[in-house]
Design a protein around this motif. Structure first.
Motif, PDB file in Angstrom:
ATOM      1  N   ALA A  24       7.706  22.670   7.940  1.00  0.00           N
ATOM      2  CA  ALA A  24       6.486  22.285   7.219  1.00  0.00           C
ATOM      3  C   ALA A  24       6.671  20.915   6.590  1.00  0.00           C
ATOM      4  O   ALA A  24       7.782  20.523   6.215  1.00  0.00           O
ATOM      5  N   ASN A  25       5.558  20.177   6.485  1.00  0.00           N
ATOM      6  CA  ASN A  25       5.530  18.883   5.784  1.00  0.00           C
ATOM      7  C   ASN A  25       5.070  19.124   4.355  1.00  0.00           C
ATOM      8  O   ASN A  25       3.882  19.057   4.043  1.00  0.00           O
ATOM      9  N   GLU A  26       6.003  19.427   3.474  1.00  0.00           N
ATOM     10  CA  GLU A  26       5.644  19.629   2.071  1.00  0.00           C
ATOM     11  C   GLU A  26       5.351  18.296   1.386  1.00  0.00           C
ATOM     12  O   GLU A  26       4.597  18.233   0.431  1.00  0.00           O
ATOM     13  N   GLN A  27       5.978  17.209   1.874  1.00  0.00           N
ATOM     14  CA  GLN A  27       5.746  15.873   1.348  1.00  0.00           C
ATOM     15  C   GLN A  27       5.584  14.918   2.528  1.00  0.00           C
ATOM     16  O   GLN A  27       6.085  15.183   3.620  1.00  0.00           O
ATOM     17  N   PRO A  28       4.915  13.801   2.339  1.00  0.00           N
ATOM     18  CA  PRO A  28       4.786  12.824   3.433  1.00  0.00           C
ATOM     19  C   PRO A  28       6.160  12.344   3.894  1.00  0.00           C
ATOM     20  O   PRO A  28       7.045  12.069   3.095  1.00  0.00           O
ATOM     21  N   ASP A  29       6.346  12.260   5.189  1.00  0.00           N
ATOM     22  CA  ASP A  29       7.575  11.768   5.805  1.00  0.00           C
ATOM     23  C   ASP A  29       8.788  12.633   5.476  1.00  0.00           C
ATOM     24  O   ASP A  29       9.931  12.168   5.554  1.00  0.00           O
ATOM     25  N   LEU A  30       8.565  13.879   5.087  1.00  0.00           N
ATOM     26  CA  LEU A  30       9.681  14.784   4.820  1.00  0.00           C
ATOM     27  C   LEU A  30       9.351  16.159   5.395  1.00  0.00           C
ATOM     28  O   LEU A  30       8.437  16.836   4.935  1.00  0.00           O
ATOM     29  N   THR A  31      10.083  16.540   6.425  1.00  0.00           N
ATOM     30  CA  THR A  31       9.886  17.830   7.075  1.00  0.00           C
ATOM     31  C   THR A  31      11.062  18.737   6.747  1.00  0.00           C
ATOM     32  O   THR A  31      12.219  18.361   6.952  1.00  0.00           O
ATOM     33  N   SER A  32      10.769  19.911   6.225  1.00  0.00           N
ATOM     34  CA  SER A  32      11.799  20.881   5.892  1.00  0.00           C
ATOM     35  C   SER A  32      11.404  22.242   6.464  1.00  0.00           C
ATOM     36  O   SER A  32      10.260  22.446   6.880  1.00  0.00           O
ATOM     37  N   GLY A  33      12.342  23.170   6.467  1.00  0.00           N
ATOM     38  CA  GLY A  33      12.007  24.491   6.976  1.00  0.00           C
ATOM     39  C   GLY A  33      13.229  25.247   7.447  1.00  0.00           C
ATOM     40  O   GLY A  33      14.371  24.898   7.128  1.00  0.00           O
ATOM     41  N   LEU A  34      12.990  26.286   8.226  1.00  0.00           N
ATOM     42  CA  LEU A  34      14.035  27.181   8.696  1.00  0.00           C
ATOM     43  C   LEU A  34      14.085  27.203  10.214  1.00  0.00           C
ATOM     44  O   LEU A  34      13.075  26.991  10.890  1.00  0.00           O
ATOM     45  N   GLU A  35      15.270  27.497  10.732  1.00  0.00           N
ATOM     46  CA  GLU A  35      15.466  27.648  12.171  1.00  0.00           C
ATOM     47  C   GLU A  35      16.621  28.618  12.385  1.00  0.00           C
ATOM     48  O   GLU A  35      17.642  28.545  11.709  1.00  0.00           O
ATOM     49  N   TRP A  36      16.443  29.542  13.299  1.00  0.00           N
ATOM     50  CA  TRP A  36      17.522  30.490  13.568  1.00  0.00           C
ATOM     51  C   TRP A  36      17.488  30.866  15.049  1.00  0.00           C
ATOM     52  O   TRP A  36      16.447  30.828  15.712  1.00  0.00           O
ATOM     53  N   GLY A  37      18.655  31.225  15.589  1.00  0.00           N
ATOM     54  CA  GLY A  37      18.708  31.504  17.015  1.00  0.00           C
ATOM     55  C   GLY A  37      19.889  32.380  17.390  1.00  0.00           C
ATOM     56  O   GLY A  37      20.912  32.423  16.713  1.00  0.00           O
ATOM     57  N   ASP A  50      23.053  31.489  14.828  1.00  0.00           N
ATOM     58  CA  ASP A  50      22.967  30.319  13.955  1.00  0.00           C
ATOM     59  C   ASP A  50      21.764  30.449  13.036  1.00  0.00           C
ATOM     60  O   ASP A  50      20.695  30.921  13.462  1.00  0.00           O
ATOM     61  N   TYR A  51      21.942  29.993  11.793  1.00  0.00           N
ATOM     62  CA  TYR A  51      20.835  29.983  10.832  1.00  0.00           C
ATOM     63  C   TYR A  51      20.841  28.630  10.134  1.00  0.00           C
ATOM     64  O   TYR A  51      21.866  28.202   9.589  1.00  0.00           O
ATOM     65  N   PHE A  52      19.693  27.933  10.165  1.00  0.00           N
ATOM     66  CA  PHE A  52      19.597  26.589   9.599  1.00  0.00           C
ATOM     67  C   PHE A  52      18.535  26.559   8.504  1.00  0.00           C
ATOM     68  O   PHE A  52      17.446  27.114   8.663  1.00  0.00           O
ATOM     69  N   LEU A  53      18.869  25.892   7.412  1.00  0.00           N
ATOM     70  CA  LEU A  53      17.895  25.525   6.386  1.00  0.00           C
ATOM     71  C   LEU A  53      17.816  23.999   6.399  1.00  0.00           C
ATOM     72  O   LEU A  53      18.737  23.307   5.964  1.00  0.00           O
ATOM     73  N   HIS A  54      16.723  23.470   6.950  1.00  0.00           N
ATOM     74  CA  HIS A  54      16.553  22.021   7.069  1.00  0.00           C
ATOM     75  C   HIS A  54      15.966  21.465   5.777  1.00  0.00           C
ATOM     76  O   HIS A  54      14.876  21.850   5.354  1.00  0.00           O
ATOM     77  N   THR A  55      16.689  20.539   5.157  1.00  0.00           N
ATOM     78  CA  THR A  55      16.157  19.847   3.983  1.00  0.00           C
ATOM     79  C   THR A  55      15.477  18.538   4.381  1.00  0.00           C
ATOM     80  O   THR A  55      14.589  18.065   3.685  1.00  0.00           O
ATOM     81  N   ASN A  56      15.922  17.941   5.488  1.00  0.00           N
ATOM     82  CA  ASN A  56      15.266  16.763   6.063  1.00  0.00           C
ATOM     83  C   ASN A  56      15.513  16.824   7.564  1.00  0.00           C
ATOM     84  O   ASN A  56      16.575  16.436   8.044  1.00  0.00           O
ATOM     85  N   TYR A  57      14.525  17.338   8.290  1.00  0.00           N
ATOM     86  CA  TYR A  57      14.717  17.624   9.715  1.00  0.00           C
ATOM     87  C   TYR A  57      14.976  16.346  10.512  1.00  0.00           C
ATOM     88  O   TYR A  57      15.855  16.313  11.380  1.00  0.00           O
ATOM     89  N   ASP A  58      14.234  15.287  10.235  1.00  0.00           N
ATOM     90  CA  ASP A  58      14.374  14.050  11.004  1.00  0.00           C
ATOM     91  C   ASP A  58      15.718  13.367  10.743  1.00  0.00           C
ATOM     92  O   ASP A  58      16.297  12.756  11.642  1.00  0.00           O
ATOM     93  N   ALA A  59      16.231  13.472   9.529  1.00  0.00           N
ATOM     94  CA  ALA A  59      17.509  12.850   9.180  1.00  0.00           C
ATOM     95  C   ALA A  59      18.693  13.750   9.496  1.00  0.00           C
ATOM     96  O   ALA A  59      19.842  13.380   9.224  1.00  0.00           O
ATOM     97  N   GLN A  60      18.432  14.954  10.062  1.00  0.00           N
ATOM     98  CA  GLN A  60      19.483  15.908  10.401  1.00  0.00           C
ATOM     99  C   GLN A  60      20.314  16.309   9.186  1.00  0.00           C
ATOM    100  O   GLN A  60      21.554  16.393   9.245  1.00  0.00           O
ATOM    101  N   LEU A  61      19.645  16.550   8.076  1.00  0.00           N
ATOM    102  CA  LEU A  61      20.292  17.086   6.888  1.00  0.00           C
ATOM    103  C   LEU A  61      19.927  18.563   6.798  1.00  0.00           C
ATOM    104  O   LEU A  61      18.746  18.908   6.668  1.00  0.00           O
ATOM    105  N   TYR A  62      20.932  19.423   6.900  1.00  0.00           N
ATOM    106  CA  TYR A  62      20.642  20.851   6.941  1.00  0.00           C
ATOM    107  C   TYR A  62      21.844  21.658   6.448  1.00  0.00           C
ATOM    108  O   TYR A  62      22.989  21.212   6.489  1.00  0.00           O
ATOM    109  N   TRP A  63      21.529  22.854   5.965  1.00  0.00           N
ATOM    110  CA  TRP A  63      22.524  23.865   5.628  1.00  0.00           C
ATOM    111  C   TRP A  63      22.602  24.829   6.793  1.00  0.00           C
ATOM    112  O   TRP A  63      21.577  25.239   7.338  1.00  0.00           O
ATOM    113  N   ASN A  64      23.807  25.199   7.213  1.00  0.00           N
ATOM    114  CA  ASN A  64      23.968  26.032   8.402  1.00  0.00           C
ATOM    115  C   ASN A  64      25.005  27.128   8.152  1.00  0.00           C
ATOM    116  O   ASN A  64      26.064  26.877   7.576  1.00  0.00           O
TER     117      ASN A  64
END
Length: 504
Positions: free
Chosen positions: A37-50, A78-92
């Motif tokens: 989700a885009n909670e702020q402009p130019d910042l995409t965060s969210g979850l991903e799991w597989g 794998d379980y990801f919490l993306h704090t900045n998806y485009d910058a590849q900043l995530y908790w895994n």
């Protein structure tokens, strides 16, 4: 605003006949789900799991009375919490496992079928780390490795035409192996850190799991049964939340600070079948005595915490209930209807003032009903309805204001329940080829998941107030604090689906 929300699954199977006595089965699975989700402009965060897995199974026939299944299987989650998806900043967090298992079936005589085997394997655990070069070293959580050896045997013994006895025993050996560092605790406070080199065992536990069941035919189409079995769990999901969309999934093995969870399960049941109507009725009653169940300290820090095991509390519990399930398996109209009642209670030291409380799995209501109707030989209509109690959750029992901010007060564990979960699905399965049971078969399947668009709760908040028009808003006036109320968010309403199925 939601930017990306999808569920993706792929699976394939191969069956190979190597000889008259040998068959090889290959199964592959890959799945990936994402919610961004885009909670702020130019910042995409969210979850991903597989999930991904590969299974090779070899079936070998030694003789008409002895055959084996040898399986090699490997999986990764794998379980990801993306704090900045485009910058590849995530908790895994991640858990992987590879195992070799051999199962043998030996028909000793017409009244005894013996099953025995062995399983060996290993696991890798990443309990959750943040992919960020600027992260301080003291925020790194130790990765862990474990090995497992299981030996099991059992017998299905026909004592008489009416009485069958099943008994067995399972021996599990669990070992934790370096490279890892292990924290020692006293009164849940860290006191010492020990570093173990790669390949060095530092913890081992051995457990026995007995199993016993007996069934008695009360008539040609009816029977009663009773059973006892002990179940062991060495892999623990550490998750201080009830929602898959706002939780952090951490997997940890049994070790120096976490005991294996154990359950002693007692069950009695009754089965009745009416062949003329093709209707079967199952009634089951159960009781579980639970040991080393997991809970969490209040305000537990679950993310980027090298001392996460100090946040865990273990204690006892019990669960009991019943299930009634009625099915119709043949004819143009098929279906099922079922109801189950489950009471699940926990008692964990330091939590809830030492008083017993309801576990989140406590469900006094769990109802399901499904109908399949063959409108025509090639056209089947389906419908499913489910209604269940909401999961237990901990909510504030009061609030106080500190410097203009409303702060929650928690005094009771699992003191509230989410709204009931309700869903109705419908679908249509049309076989495109006219000939039934042909070597080539394909279907067109159209379905609607959650057809009535029920807004089942996935998030629970205590950060909003009600304005003069009855709308829920986040308060902006910090000088005049207002009472905050509970609100919830749902993830989806109705989901249409079109599937083309091909089999040859």
């Amino acid at each position: 605003a939601v930017q990306d929300f999808y569920f993706n699954d792929f699976t394939t199977k191969f069956n190979l006949r190597l000889s008259e006595r040998d068959h090889l089965f290959i199964t592959m699975y890959y799945g990936r789900d994402k919610y961004l989700a885009n909670e702020q402009p130019d910042l995409t965060s969210g979850l991903e799991w597989g999930n991904s897995s590969l299974t090779l199974r070899w079936n070998h026939l030694f003789s008409p009375r002895l055959f084996s299944n040898t399986t090699i299987y490997s999986s990764k989650y794998d379980y990801f919490l993306h704090t900045n998806y485009d910058a590849q900043l995530y908790w895994n967090s991640r858990i992987t496992g590879t195992h070799l298992q051999s199962d043998f079936n030996w028909y000793l005589n017409p009244k005894n079928q013996i099953k025995f085997g062995i399983k060996v394997g290993g696991y890798f655990f990443n309990p959750g780390n943040y992919n960020n070069a600027d992260l301080p070293a003291d925020k790194t959580v130790s990765e862990l490795n474990s090995s497992e050896v299981v030996v099991f045997a059992g017998n299905e013994h026909e004592l008489s035409p009416r009485v069958n006895l099943h008994y067995g025993l399972r021996l599990t050996s669990w070992t934790d192996i370096g490279e890892a560092y292990v924290v020692s605790y006293q009164n849940y406070q860290p006191t010492e850190i020990t570093q173990y080199e790669k390949g060095t065992p530092y913890f081992n536990s051995i457990h026995l799991e007995p199993r016993l069941s007996i069934s008695y035919k009360t008539g040609t189409y009816s029977s009663v049964k009773a059973s006892y079995n002990r179940s062991l769990q060495n892999i623990h999901l550490i998750n201080n939340s009830i929602s898959p969309f706002n939780s952090l999934e951490v997997w940890l093995p049994t070790g120096p600070n976490i005991k294996a969870q154990r359950a002693d399960i007692f069950n009695i049941g009754w089965l009745q079948f009416w062949p003329k109507k093709s209707v079967e009725l199952n009634v089951d009653l159960f009781y579980k005595n639970l040991h080393n169940q997991i809970g969490y300290a209040y305000h537990a820090e679950m993310m980027l915490n090298p001392y996460i095991e100090g946040q865990i509390r273990q204690g006892s519990g019990k669960a009991y209930g019943f299930e009634v399930f009625l099915t119709k398996k043949m004819g143009r109209l098929k279906g099922h209807i079922g109801y189950s009642f489950t009471r699940s209670l926990l008692n964990l030291p330091t939590l809830n003032a030492g008083k017993t409380y309801k576990a989140r799995q406590d469900k006094p209501l769990d109802f399901s009903c499904g109908i399949n109707y063959a409108l025509k030989p090639r056209w089947i209509l389906t419908s499913n309805y489910s209604l269940s109690s909401g999961l237990m959750t901990t909510t504030p029992t009061g609030f106080y204001t500190y410097r203009g901010t409303q702060v929650p007060i928690y005094t009771e564990q699992n003191n509230s329940r989410l709204p009931n979960y309700s869903r109705f699905d419908i679908g249509s399965d049309f076989r495109l080829n006219k000939l039934e049971n042909s070597n080539f078969e394909h279907h067109l399947i159209v379905s609607f998941y959650n057809f009535f668009a029920n807004k089942n709760a996935a998030f629970l908040y205590f950060s909003k107030t009600v304005d003069s028009e009855g709308n829920y808003v986040i308060p902006a006036d910090k000088l005049n604090p207002q009472e905050q109320v509970a609100t919830h968010r749902f993830i989806f309403s109705i989901i249409p689906s079109v599937t083309y199925n091909l089999r040859f």
